[in-house]
Write a protein that holds these residues in place. Structure first.
Motif, PDB file in Angstrom:
ATOM      1  N   UNK A   1      -5.002  -5.130  -9.402  1.00 25.28           N
ATOM      2  CA  UNK A   1      -4.917  -5.295  -7.800  1.00 25.28           C
ATOM      3  C   UNK A   1      -4.891  -3.979  -7.122  1.00 25.28           C
ATOM      4  N   UNK A   2      -5.632  -3.799  -5.939  1.00 28.58           N
ATOM      5  CA  UNK A   2      -5.717  -2.627  -5.296  1.00 28.58           C
ATOM      6  C   UNK A   2      -4.484  -2.385  -4.297  1.00 28.58           C
ATOM      7  N   UNK A   3      -3.724  -1.346  -4.470  1.00 28.86           N
ATOM      8  CA  UNK A   3      -2.559  -1.008  -3.713  1.00 28.86           C
ATOM      9  C   UNK A   3      -2.782   0.236  -2.735  1.00 28.86           C
ATOM     10  N   UNK A   4      -2.201   0.365  -1.837  1.00 32.14           N
ATOM     11  CA  UNK A   4      -1.879   1.412  -0.807  1.00 32.14           C
ATOM     12  C   UNK A   4      -0.728   1.616  -0.306  1.00 32.14           C
ATOM     13  N   UNK A   5      -0.341   2.657  -0.173  1.00 29.27           N
ATOM     14  CA  UNK A   5       0.989   3.033   0.583  1.00 29.27           C
ATOM     15  C   UNK A   5       0.875   4.199   1.665  1.00 29.27           C
ATOM     16  N   UNK A   6       1.132   4.113   2.838  1.00 27.54           N
ATOM     17  CA  UNK A   6       0.839   5.198   3.767  1.00 27.54           C
ATOM     18  C   UNK A   6       2.457   5.573   4.152  1.00 27.54           C
ATOM     19  N   UNK A   7       2.097   6.937   4.465  1.00 27.57           N
ATOM     20  CA  UNK A   7       3.648   7.492   4.945  1.00 27.57           C
ATOM     21  C   UNK A   7       3.318   8.395   6.277  1.00 27.57           C
ATOM     22  N   UNK A   8       3.746   7.839   7.518  1.00 29.87           N
ATOM     23  CA  UNK A   8       3.349   8.726   8.672  1.00 29.87           C
ATOM     24  C   UNK A   8       4.671   9.519   8.957  1.00 29.87           C
ATOM     25  N   UNK A   9       5.010  10.759   8.742  1.00 27.95           N
ATOM     26  CA  UNK A   9       5.827  11.481   8.671  1.00 27.95           C
ATOM     27  C   UNK A   9       6.440  11.758  10.260  1.00 27.95           C
ATOM     28  N   UNK A  10       5.130  12.122  10.928  1.00 29.29           N
ATOM     29  CA  UNK A  10       5.455  12.584  12.221  1.00 29.29           C
ATOM     30  C   UNK A  10       6.107  11.194  13.507  1.00 29.29           C
ATOM     31  N   UNK A  11       5.386  10.152  12.606  1.00 26.87           N
ATOM     32  CA  UNK A  11       6.022   8.968  13.713  1.00 26.87           C
ATOM     33  C   UNK A  11       7.099   8.110  13.104  1.00 26.87           C
ATOM     34  N   UNK A  12       7.261   8.378  11.636  1.00 27.23           N
ATOM     35  CA  UNK A  12       8.532   7.751  10.997  1.00 27.23           C
ATOM     36  C   UNK A  12       8.151   6.164  10.512  1.00 27.23           C
ATOM     37  N   UNK A  13       6.790   6.053  10.152  1.00 25.24           N
ATOM     38  CA  UNK A  13       6.449   4.805   9.646  1.00 25.24           C
ATOM     39  C   UNK A  13       5.777   4.839   8.538  1.00 25.24           C
ATOM     40  N   UNK A  14       5.796   3.679   7.845  1.00 29.24           N
ATOM     41  CA  UNK A  14       5.179   3.416   6.335  1.00 29.24           C
ATOM     42  C   UNK A  14       4.507   2.093   6.302  1.00 29.24           C
ATOM     43  N   UNK A  15       3.581   1.684   5.463  1.00 33.47           N
ATOM     44  CA  UNK A  15       2.963   0.710   5.201  1.00 33.47           C
ATOM     45  C   UNK A  15       2.496   0.496   3.893  1.00 33.47           C
ATOM     46  N   UNK A  16       2.394  -0.876   3.485  1.00 28.59           N
ATOM     47  CA  UNK A  16       1.836  -1.301   2.169  1.00 28.59           C
ATOM     48  C   UNK A  16       0.650  -2.284   2.472  1.00 28.59           C
ATOM     49  N   UNK A  17      -0.334  -1.972   1.501  1.00 35.21           N
ATOM     50  CA  UNK A  17      -1.609  -2.793   1.446  1.00 35.21           C
ATOM     51  C   UNK A  17      -1.891  -3.281   0.048  1.00 35.21           C
ATOM     52  N   UNK A  18      -2.438  -4.889   0.056  1.00 31.70           N
ATOM     53  CA  UNK A  18      -2.606  -5.190  -1.155  1.00 31.70           C
ATOM     54  C   UNK A  18      -4.014  -5.944  -1.018  1.00 31.70           C
ATOM     55  N   UNK A  19      -5.262  -5.372  -1.751  1.00 31.50           N
ATOM     56  CA  UNK A  19      -6.697  -5.892  -1.707  1.00 31.50           C
ATOM     57  C   UNK A  19      -6.872  -5.709  -0.489  1.00 31.50           C
ATOM     58  N   UNK A  20      -6.912  -4.564   0.320  1.00 33.86           N
ATOM     59  CA  UNK A  20      -7.245  -4.265   1.582  1.00 33.86           C
ATOM     60  C   UNK A  20      -6.720  -4.876   2.619  1.00 33.86           C
ATOM     61  N   UNK A  21      -5.677  -5.606   2.545  1.00 32.99           N
ATOM     62  CA  UNK A  21      -4.623  -6.339   3.534  1.00 32.99           C
ATOM     63  C   UNK A  21      -3.416  -5.921   3.538  1.00 32.99           C
ATOM     64  N   UNK A  22      -2.762  -5.671   4.851  1.00 28.77           N
ATOM     65  CA  UNK A  22      -1.468  -5.275   5.103  1.00 28.77           C
ATOM     66  C   UNK A  22      -0.500  -6.254   4.203  1.00 28.77           C
ATOM     67  N   UNK A  23       0.576  -5.790   3.875  1.00 36.13           N
ATOM     68  CA  UNK A  23       1.491  -6.549   3.315  1.00 36.13           C
ATOM     69  C   UNK A  23       2.890  -6.528   4.129  1.00 36.13           C
ATOM     70  N   UNK A  24       3.411  -7.756   4.391  1.00 35.70           N
ATOM     71  CA  UNK A  24       4.593  -7.764   5.354  1.00 35.70           C
ATOM     72  C   UNK A  24       5.671  -7.325   4.446  1.00 35.70           C
ATOM     73  N   UNK A  25       6.710  -6.479   5.123  1.00 29.23           N
ATOM     74  CA  UNK A  25       7.652  -5.952   4.771  1.00 29.23           C
ATOM     75  C   UNK A  25       8.755  -5.655   5.557  1.00 29.23           C
ATOM     76  N   UNK A  26       9.640  -4.740   5.104  1.00 30.54           N
ATOM     77  CA  UNK A  26      10.926  -4.366   6.009  1.00 30.54           C
ATOM     78  C   UNK A  26      11.224  -2.866   5.231  1.00 30.54           C
ATOM     79  N   UNK A  27      11.882  -2.262   6.318  1.00 31.37           N
ATOM     80  CA  UNK A  27      12.679  -0.924   5.933  1.00 31.37           C
ATOM     81  C   UNK A  27      13.924  -1.138   5.471  1.00 31.37           C
ATOM     82  N   UNK A  28      14.365  -0.695   4.459  1.00 33.54           N
ATOM     83  CA  UNK A  28      15.578  -0.890   3.928  1.00 33.54           C
ATOM     84  C   UNK A  28      16.889  -0.199   4.424  1.00 33.54           C
TER      85      UNK A  28
END
Length: 762
Positions: A670-697
């Motif tokens: 499985x291809x995974x990616x995690x992005x961290x935008x520190x200037x804007x305060x956002x993150x994202x997860x991707x699986x096999x090229x598609x964004x993964x639905x999620x939530x901030x804890x």
């Protein structure tokens, strides 16, 4: 985030080879001389041309004859270092083994023709990479006169008269001895006959002794060069202490040319051709053909055209070079290395030549490449690079005719340069290209795959049909090049992301000096360590087409060694890992790669599974700046992106909504990616090229977002497959495999992540 072209750095600052980037834009080397010239060669350009290798012969295992301590000597299957054909029309091939045997090959089957080791009580093959039975050369009239010549090493105190006064006597030195043998029956498959000593010389060190000896196979009876023996004599390692390669009164650091049938040498055992360039010069040795060398490793002549002689010369600090060798040449060592002013005070710096050096008329390489030192490796330690000179192919392999084929003997990469471009009168070097390699089934491989070892110990050979052979000490095999193949050059990184990559690991590039490390394919040149499992952690698997190896990770409970298999690098220093400085103050980071769960996860006793991440600037090996991981969220294990903007601040977690077992099913890449935008305060997860639905804890602002990036500190390192890459306490182990890990200093967009995923599946 961006890098200057290689030539800009060369002309604007003093050059440290450790700054060389494997991602520098390929280009032809710059002007050949002058202060401030752009002398650092680029990396070889990947070629669409490839060699098809067929296994030709397996040579027997052998061992050094003494108490070796260097694994580069003692752990090889054998130490074969050349293959050639006897000049008698029999079709027999010959193969010398540094450990002592001279083999003949008939119908691909080896037999011992002569045990050189057994003939000399002082024979030494266990100290120094080139020690032992170094080379053999058969006289062009071997079929009639039965004569052939060998070079071997002996203990520094071995009895025997020095042909010329040797270098200082030291306990770790060696003597090189050149011997003439006369076979009673040249057609026999085992030797019987006589021998006599031609030349003996003592070296202060155990390296760079007499390397190759050979006759010019293009010379015809009546030619000046016919029947004359060339000796490639290294500097014995003494060139970093003295200017002995420049001294015409000493044979070391030179190529010599002698007449085995003559008698006017000082010892009367050979002759000195009167057409040698320094004959008659007061104080100079008449045997000298060319000077100014550190380690003249392999030479050959072009079978066509002007029959040019080409030499592969192993550099000290940074440059592996091919020289066109002419009578009277001076390659400048140790004053210069290639086109650079060699700074011996640290052995770690090369500067542009001074005007005085430029005026000396040194002869410069006709092709070269840089052996960049990894950022976190000692600048004067073995960096796992050394050129092996090769041959101009004049056979019928499609696309290869007229190309000088050579390689890096340690890494096992195979290169070519167009022979017609190898001209020392030109002010530009020839471009060096890296050839692809294929087995006969069409699988693209590296030589490390062919030999099953990160250190290949590659050499080249040819026969009377002008066929090309490759051989390796690592597994003692010989391959014949039976065809060529064209294939596109893989570009594993999406172009839009290429400038953002800091570090990248595909587990196809073991560090040849120590294959328990993996080489970075990104510009940071940061080695990562394969902890506890070492090279066993590279397994035959691949997440995507063209990948042959993956990284195997284990908990201690499932590990074959009983210790956790993980990877990474850690710097326990307030300055952190300087090679990862692009993550200092970064406004964004992306971590991505391929993952396959293949064991019990999570490991009993642990409530998390570590994947891959960048450590914070104050980390003890656990704390992170950006991490892909599985942790407990509201009592349930979740795939998460966990980031920290400030070293002393709190972390934020973005958790995938779907069950982790659906996102990472056992046994599936499985291809995974995690992005961290520190200037804007956002993150994202991707699986096999598609964004993964999620939530901030954490619904608040644990990052204290203010529009700027992370703490301006260098990360302490990278962790892969659990915490503490310094081999400390096991925590959050992963029973899994990984491939194609990438660490970027920017936030990859959703479309860029998707394109990167699709690119690898082409």
């Amino acid at each position: 985030m961006r890098r200057s072209p290689w030539w800009v750095a060369a002309v604007t600052t003093s050059l440290v080879a450790a700054a060389l980037s494997p991602w520098a834009s390929p280009a032809t080397a710059g002007k050949a001389s002058g202060p401030g010239a752009p002398p650092i060669p680029p990396d070889p350009e990947p070629s669409t041309l490839g060699l098809v290798l067929e296994e030709y012969a397996q040579l027997p295992a052998s061992t050094p004859n003494g108490p070796w301590t260097d694994v580069r000597i003692g752990t090889r299957h054998n130490r074969i270092n050349h293959v050639g054909e006897l000049p008698d029309g029999s079709g027999r091939l010959y193969v010398p083994d540094l450990n002592g045997n001279l083999y003949f090959l008939e119908d691909r089957e080896p037999s011992v023709y002569l045990d050189v080791k057994a003939q000399f009580p002082e024979f030494l093959a266990w100290r120094g990479l080139g020690s032992g039975f170094g080379f053999v050369a058969f006289h062009p009239e071997f079929a009639e006169n039965g004569k052939f010549y060998t070079t071997h090493t002996e203990n520094p105190t071995a009895p025997g008269a020095q042909t010329y006064p040797g270098q200082p006597l030291r306990s770790n030195g060696v003597q090189s001895v050149v011997t003439e043998w006369t076979a009673d029956d040249p057609a026999a498959d085992t030797f019987s006959g006589s021998r006599r000593e031609l030349f003996r010389y003592r070296f202060a060190g155990q390296i760079h002794a007499i390397q190759q000896i050979d006759f010019n196979p293009t010379a015809e009876p009546g030619d000046d060069d016919y029947g004359l023996l060339y000796l490639a004599v290294g500097d014995g390692g003494y060139g970093v202490e003295t200017d002995i390669p420049q001294q015409l009164s000493d044979p070391s650091g030179k190529i010599l040319r002698i007449d085995p049938a003559g008698t006017d040498a000082p010892n009367g055992a050979y002759g000195i051709p009167d057409t040698n360039p320094w004959v008659g010069e007061p104080g100079a040795l008449g045997e000298i053909w060319a000077i100014g060398m550190r380690d003249p490793h392999r030479f050959s002549w072009d079978a066509e055209g002007k029959h040019d002689m080409f030499l592969g010369h192993i550099g000290q600090r940074a440059i592996e070079a091919v020289y066109e060798v002419d009578a009277g040449d001076d390659f400048g060592w140790p004053d210069v290395e290639s086109r650079l002013d060699y700074q011996n005070d640290t052995q770690c710096r090369l500067d542009p030549m001074t005007p005085e050096q430029a005026a000396k008329g040194y002869d410069f390489p006709v092709a070269s490449y840089a052996h960049e030192t990894p950022a976190n490796w000692s600048c004067n330690a073995d960096s796992g690079h050394a050129i092996s000179g090769g041959h101009v192919h004049r056979g019928d392999l499609p696309g290869l005719k007229g190309k000088y084929v050579f390689g890096d003997l340690v890494k096992g990469e195979v290169y070519y340069a167009t022979a017609s471009h190898l001209r020392d009168e030109s002010d530009r070097e020839a471009t060096v290209h890296e050839l692809q390699l294929f087995d006969t089934a069409g699988t693209r491989m590296r030589m490390s795959d062919f030999v099953g070892d990160g250190r290949v110990d590659l050499r080249f050979g040819t026969d009377s049909d002008r066929s090309l052979y490759l051989l390796a000490k690592a597994n003692g095999k010989i391959w014949k090049v039976v065809d060529t193949e064209r294939a596109p050059v893989d570009k594993d990184v999406e172009p839009a992301l290429a400038d953002d990559v800091v570090a990248s690991y595909d587990f196809e590039h073991p560090f040849a000096a120590d294959d328990s490390y993996e080489q970075d394919q990104g510009p940071s040149r940061t080695l990562i360590r394969l902890v506890n499992g070492r090279d066993q952690m590279r397994v035959d698997d691949g997440a995507y087409p063209g990948s042959n190896n993956a990284l195997q990770l284990h908990s201690a409970a499932e590990s074959p060694t009983g210790t956790p298999w993980k990877a990474g690098i850690y710097e326990n220093d307030a300055d952190g890992m300087a090679s990862l400085s692009r993550f200092a103050g970064a406004e964004g980071i992306t971590v991505m790669g391929w993952f396959k769960m293949d064991g019990t996860n999570p490991t009993p006793g642990y409530n998390a599974i570590g994947l891959a991440g960048v450590l914070s600037g104050n980390s003890d090996g656990h704390g992170v700046r950006a991490l892909l991981e599985l942790i407990q969220v509201n009592g349930e294990l979740k795939l998460v992106a966990l980031g920290r903007r400030l070293d002393t601040g709190a972390s934020q977690t973005f958790a995938a909504s779907a069950p982790w077992q659906e996102l990472l099913p056992d046994g599936e890449w499985v291809h995974l990616a995690a992005t961290f935008d520190y200037a804007r305060g956002t993150m994202a997860l991707y699986r096999n090229g598609r964004a993964v639905d999620g939530f901030y804890t954490n619904p608040n602002d644990p990052w204290q977002v203010d529009g700027t990036g992370t703490s301006p500190t260098n990360p302490r390192g990278i962790k892969i497959g659990g915490s503490f890459p310094q081999d400390g306490t096991e925590r959050n182990p992963c029973n899994c495999r990984m491939d194609g890990l990438m660490f970027l200093d920017d936030v990859a967009s959703a479309s860029e992540v998707a394109r990167q995923y699709r690119r690898l599946l082409r």
